[in-house]
Motif scaffolding. Structure first.
Motif, PDB file in Angstrom:
ATOM      1  N   SER A  95       6.549   0.087  26.689  1.00  0.00           N
ATOM      2  CA  SER A  95       7.239   1.076  27.527  1.00  0.00           C
ATOM      3  C   SER A  95       6.885   2.481  27.052  1.00  0.00           C
ATOM      4  CB  SER A  95       8.757   0.896  27.437  1.00  0.00           C
ATOM      5  OG  SER A  95       9.211   1.210  26.129  1.00  0.00           O
ATOM      6  N   ALA A  96       7.164   3.449  27.915  1.00  0.00           N
ATOM      7  CA  ALA A  96       6.962   4.852  27.535  1.00  0.00           C
ATOM      8  C   ALA A  96       7.892   5.218  26.377  1.00  0.00           C
ATOM      9  CB  ALA A  96       7.216   5.760  28.739  1.00  0.00           C
ATOM     10  N   GLU A  97       9.097   4.661  26.369  1.00  0.00           N
ATOM     11  CA  GLU A  97      10.044   4.952  25.299  1.00  0.00           C
ATOM     12  C   GLU A  97       9.515   4.444  23.955  1.00  0.00           C
ATOM     13  OE1 GLU A  97      10.901   3.393  28.229  1.00  0.00           O
ATOM     14  OE2 GLU A  97      11.687   5.237  29.113  1.00  0.00           O
ATOM     15  N   PHE A  98       8.964   3.235  23.962  1.00  0.00           N
ATOM     16  CA  PHE A  98       8.386   2.703  22.728  1.00  0.00           C
ATOM     17  C   PHE A  98       7.241   3.593  22.264  1.00  0.00           C
ATOM     18  CE2 PHE A  98       5.369   0.448  20.176  1.00  0.00           C
ATOM     19  CZ  PHE A  98       6.168  -0.227  19.270  1.00  0.00           C
ATOM     20  N   GLN A  99       6.418   4.017  23.207  1.00  0.00           N
ATOM     21  CA  GLN A  99       5.276   4.857  22.858  1.00  0.00           C
ATOM     22  C   GLN A  99       5.719   6.169  22.218  1.00  0.00           C
ATOM     23  OE1 GLN A  99       3.150   7.259  25.598  1.00  0.00           O
ATOM     24  NE2 GLN A  99       2.714   8.085  23.590  1.00  0.00           N
ATOM     25  N   ARG A 100       6.824   6.735  22.659  1.00  0.00           N
ATOM     26  CA  ARG A 100       7.337   7.974  22.049  1.00  0.00           C
ATOM     27  C   ARG A 100       7.710   7.721  20.582  1.00  0.00           C
ATOM     28  NH1 ARG A 100       5.329   8.925  26.307  1.00  0.00           N
ATOM     29  NH2 ARG A 100       6.307   9.841  28.110  1.00  0.00           N
ATOM     30  N   GLY A 101       8.317   6.572  20.316  1.00  0.00           N
ATOM     31  CA  GLY A 101       8.624   6.203  18.934  1.00  0.00           C
ATOM     32  C   GLY A 101       7.368   5.972  18.119  1.00  0.00           C
ATOM     33  N   PHE A 102       6.371   5.378  18.742  1.00  0.00           N
ATOM     34  CA  PHE A 102       5.071   5.165  18.103  1.00  0.00           C
ATOM     35  C   PHE A 102       4.464   6.516  17.719  1.00  0.00           C
ATOM     36  CE2 PHE A 102       0.472   4.407  18.267  1.00  0.00           C
ATOM     37  CZ  PHE A 102       0.332   3.213  17.575  1.00  0.00           C
ATOM     38  N   ASP A 103       4.528   7.478  18.653  1.00  0.00           N
ATOM     39  CA  ASP A 103       4.039   8.838  18.373  1.00  0.00           C
ATOM     40  C   ASP A 103       4.718   9.422  17.135  1.00  0.00           C
ATOM     41  OD1 ASP A 103       2.473   8.854  20.714  1.00  0.00           O
ATOM     42  OD2 ASP A 103       3.983   9.940  21.875  1.00  0.00           O
ATOM     43  N   ALA A 104       6.027   9.267  17.068  1.00  0.00           N
ATOM     44  CA  ALA A 104       6.785   9.811  15.936  1.00  0.00           C
ATOM     45  C   ALA A 104       6.385   9.138  14.625  1.00  0.00           C
ATOM     46  CB  ALA A 104       8.283   9.645  16.181  1.00  0.00           C
ATOM     47  N   ALA A 105       6.140   7.832  14.666  1.00  0.00           N
ATOM     48  CA  ALA A 105       5.723   7.109  13.458  1.00  0.00           C
ATOM     49  C   ALA A 105       4.338   7.560  12.993  1.00  0.00           C
ATOM     50  CB  ALA A 105       5.735   5.603  13.714  1.00  0.00           C
ATOM     51  N   VAL A 106       3.439   7.810  13.938  1.00  0.00           N
ATOM     52  CA  VAL A 106       2.099   8.301  13.579  1.00  0.00           C
ATOM     53  C   VAL A 106       2.229   9.654  12.875  1.00  0.00           C
ATOM     54  CG1 VAL A 106      -0.090   9.161  14.526  1.00  0.00           C
ATOM     55  CG2 VAL A 106       0.882   7.015  15.375  1.00  0.00           C
ATOM     56  N   GLU A 107       3.024  10.538  13.445  1.00  0.00           N
ATOM     57  CA  GLU A 107       3.203  11.852  12.835  1.00  0.00           C
ATOM     58  C   GLU A 107       3.833  11.731  11.446  1.00  0.00           C
ATOM     59  OE1 GLU A 107       4.642  16.356  13.767  1.00  0.00           O
ATOM     60  OE2 GLU A 107       4.718  14.867  15.364  1.00  0.00           O
ATOM     61  N   ALA A 108       4.845  10.894  11.301  1.00  0.00           N
ATOM     62  CA  ALA A 108       5.524  10.729  10.011  1.00  0.00           C
ATOM     63  C   ALA A 108       4.608  10.138   8.949  1.00  0.00           C
ATOM     64  CB  ALA A 108       6.766   9.847  10.186  1.00  0.00           C
ATOM     65  N   SER A 109       3.583   9.415   9.362  1.00  0.00           N
ATOM     66  CA  SER A 109       2.672   8.783   8.402  1.00  0.00           C
ATOM     67  C   SER A 109       1.773   9.783   7.678  1.00  0.00           C
ATOM     68  CB  SER A 109       1.781   7.755   9.118  1.00  0.00           C
ATOM     69  OG  SER A 109       0.746   8.412   9.851  1.00  0.00           O
ATOM     70  N   GLY A 110       1.690  11.010   8.191  1.00  0.00           N
ATOM     71  CA  GLY A 110       0.776  11.993   7.621  1.00  0.00           C
ATOM     72  C   GLY A 110      -0.590  11.980   8.283  1.00  0.00           C
ATOM     73  N   TRP A 111      -0.740  11.175   9.325  1.00  0.00           N
ATOM     74  CA  TRP A 111      -2.017  11.027  10.024  1.00  0.00           C
ATOM     75  C   TRP A 111      -2.624  12.370  10.408  1.00  0.00           C
ATOM     76  CZ3 TRP A 111      -5.236   7.023  11.146  1.00  0.00           C
ATOM     77  CH2 TRP A 111      -6.159   7.193  12.180  1.00  0.00           C
ATOM     78  N   TYR A 112      -1.805  13.269  10.950  1.00  0.00           N
ATOM     79  CA  TYR A 112      -2.328  14.532  11.467  1.00  0.00           C
ATOM     80  C   TYR A 112      -2.787  15.483  10.366  1.00  0.00           C
ATOM     81  CZ  TYR A 112      -0.472  12.733  15.793  1.00  0.00           C
ATOM     82  OH  TYR A 112      -0.207  11.934  16.885  1.00  0.00           O
ATOM     83  N   ASN A 113      -2.475  15.174   9.121  1.00  0.00           N
ATOM     84  CA  ASN A 113      -3.034  15.952   8.013  1.00  0.00           C
ATOM     85  C   ASN A 113      -4.522  15.661   7.856  1.00  0.00           C
ATOM     86  OD1 ASN A 113      -0.480  16.976   7.303  1.00  0.00           O
ATOM     87  ND2 ASN A 113      -0.067  15.184   6.043  1.00  0.00           N
ATOM     88  N   TYR A 114      -4.934  14.498   8.299  1.00  0.00           N
ATOM     89  CA  TYR A 114      -6.295  14.022   8.065  1.00  0.00           C
ATOM     90  C   TYR A 114      -7.153  13.924   9.318  1.00  0.00           C
ATOM     91  CZ  TYR A 114      -4.010  12.684   3.738  1.00  0.00           C
ATOM     92  OH  TYR A 114      -3.293  12.690   2.568  1.00  0.00           O
ATOM     93  N   PHE A 115      -6.506  13.877  10.485  1.00  0.00           N
ATOM     94  CA  PHE A 115      -7.250  13.671  11.720  1.00  0.00           C
ATOM     95  C   PHE A 115      -6.775  14.612  12.817  1.00  0.00           C
ATOM     96  CE2 PHE A 115      -6.978   9.654   9.417  1.00  0.00           C
ATOM     97  CZ  PHE A 115      -8.332   9.400   9.204  1.00  0.00           C
ATOM     98  N   GLU A 116      -7.725  15.220  13.501  1.00  0.00           N
ATOM     99  CA  GLU A 116      -7.445  16.011  14.694  1.00  0.00           C
ATOM    100  C   GLU A 116      -7.390  15.012  15.843  1.00  0.00           C
ATOM    101  OE1 GLU A 116      -9.823  18.948  17.734  1.00  0.00           O
ATOM    102  OE2 GLU A 116     -10.759  18.398  15.849  1.00  0.00           O
ATOM    103  N   GLN A 117      -6.319  15.027  16.604  1.00  0.00           N
ATOM    104  CA  GLN A 117      -6.142  13.979  17.608  1.00  0.00           C
ATOM    105  C   GLN A 117      -5.590  14.533  18.909  1.00  0.00           C
ATOM    106  OE1 GLN A 117      -4.569  10.161  16.343  1.00  0.00           O
ATOM    107  NE2 GLN A 117      -3.030  10.276  17.950  1.00  0.00           N
ATOM    108  N   VAL A 118      -6.044  13.944  19.998  1.00  0.00           N
ATOM    109  CA  VAL A 118      -5.423  14.132  21.307  1.00  0.00           C
ATOM    110  C   VAL A 118      -5.084  12.741  21.830  1.00  0.00           C
ATOM    111  CG1 VAL A 118      -6.597  16.304  21.823  1.00  0.00           C
ATOM    112  CG2 VAL A 118      -7.612  14.154  22.574  1.00  0.00           C
ATOM    113  N   CYS A 119      -4.115  12.678  22.725  1.00  0.00           N
ATOM    114  CA  CYS A 119      -3.657  11.386  23.226  1.00  0.00           C
ATOM    115  C   CYS A 119      -3.630  11.381  24.746  1.00  0.00           C
ATOM    116  CB  CYS A 119      -2.256  11.079  22.702  1.00  0.00           C
ATOM    117  SG  CYS A 119      -2.165  11.023  20.909  1.00  0.00           S
ATOM    118  N   VAL A 120      -3.730  10.195  25.290  1.00  0.00           N
ATOM    119  CA  VAL A 120      -3.612   9.953  26.722  1.00  0.00           C
ATOM    120  C   VAL A 120      -2.655   8.781  26.866  1.00  0.00           C
ATOM    121  CG1 VAL A 120      -4.860   9.244  28.801  1.00  0.00           C
ATOM    122  CG2 VAL A 120      -5.995  10.698  27.121  1.00  0.00           C
ATOM    123  N   SER A 121      -1.689   8.891  27.774  1.00  0.00           N
ATOM    124  CA  SER A 121      -0.791   7.763  27.987  1.00  0.00           C
ATOM    125  C   SER A 121      -0.270   7.772  29.412  1.00  0.00           C
ATOM    126  CB  SER A 121       0.384   7.788  27.001  1.00  0.00           C
ATOM    127  OG  SER A 121       1.251   8.857  27.295  1.00  0.00           O
TER     128      SER A 121
END
Length: 117
Positions: free
Chosen positions: A70-96
């Motif tokens: 669901s879109a709601e799950f995906q929003r939580g997924f987005d938050a988990a990616v950010e909390a992981s520190g991913w964006y410190n290491y990778f420049e990212q754009v998303c499509v959903s």
């Protein structure tokens, strides 16, 4: 409804500056998290490298494609990616968005429908 989520990303300098040991530890942490996604109804469709010979290539070297429940799950997924520190290491754009049939999307294009309408 099937929700599709696509990540396109490149290395940031911070990733290149990590030691190979630290990169491996971070990658192992991500792999562990990804392995648990199926229990939440997520299908990892593909992870890959963006072929340099692709016509009209997006300027990102890597991609990840998921079917999420669901879109709601995906929003939580987005938050988990950010909390992981991913964006410190990778420049990212998303499509959903909701997966449509070719007819549904082309009909929306004919009527100039945009997301959220």
């Amino acid at each position: 409804m099937t929700q599709i989520f696509v990540e396109l990303y490149n290395y940031r300098a911070g990733w290149k500056e990590l030691s190979a040991t630290d990169r491996k530890a971070f990658a192992d942490k991500v792999a562990n998290e990804v392995s648990g996604l199926a229990q939440h109804g997520v299908e990892v469709v593909a992870w890959g490298m963006n072929d340099r010979a692709t016509a009209h290539r997006a300027p990102y070297d890597f991609f990840c494609v998921y079917k999420v429940p669901s879109a709601e799950f995906q929003r939580g997924f987005d938050a988990a990616v950010e909390a992981s520190g991913w964006y410190n290491y990778f420049e990212q754009v998303c499509v959903s968005g909701k997966a449509l049939t070719p007819h549904e999307l082309l009909s929306a294009n004919v009527t100039l429908t945009t997301p959220g309408e």
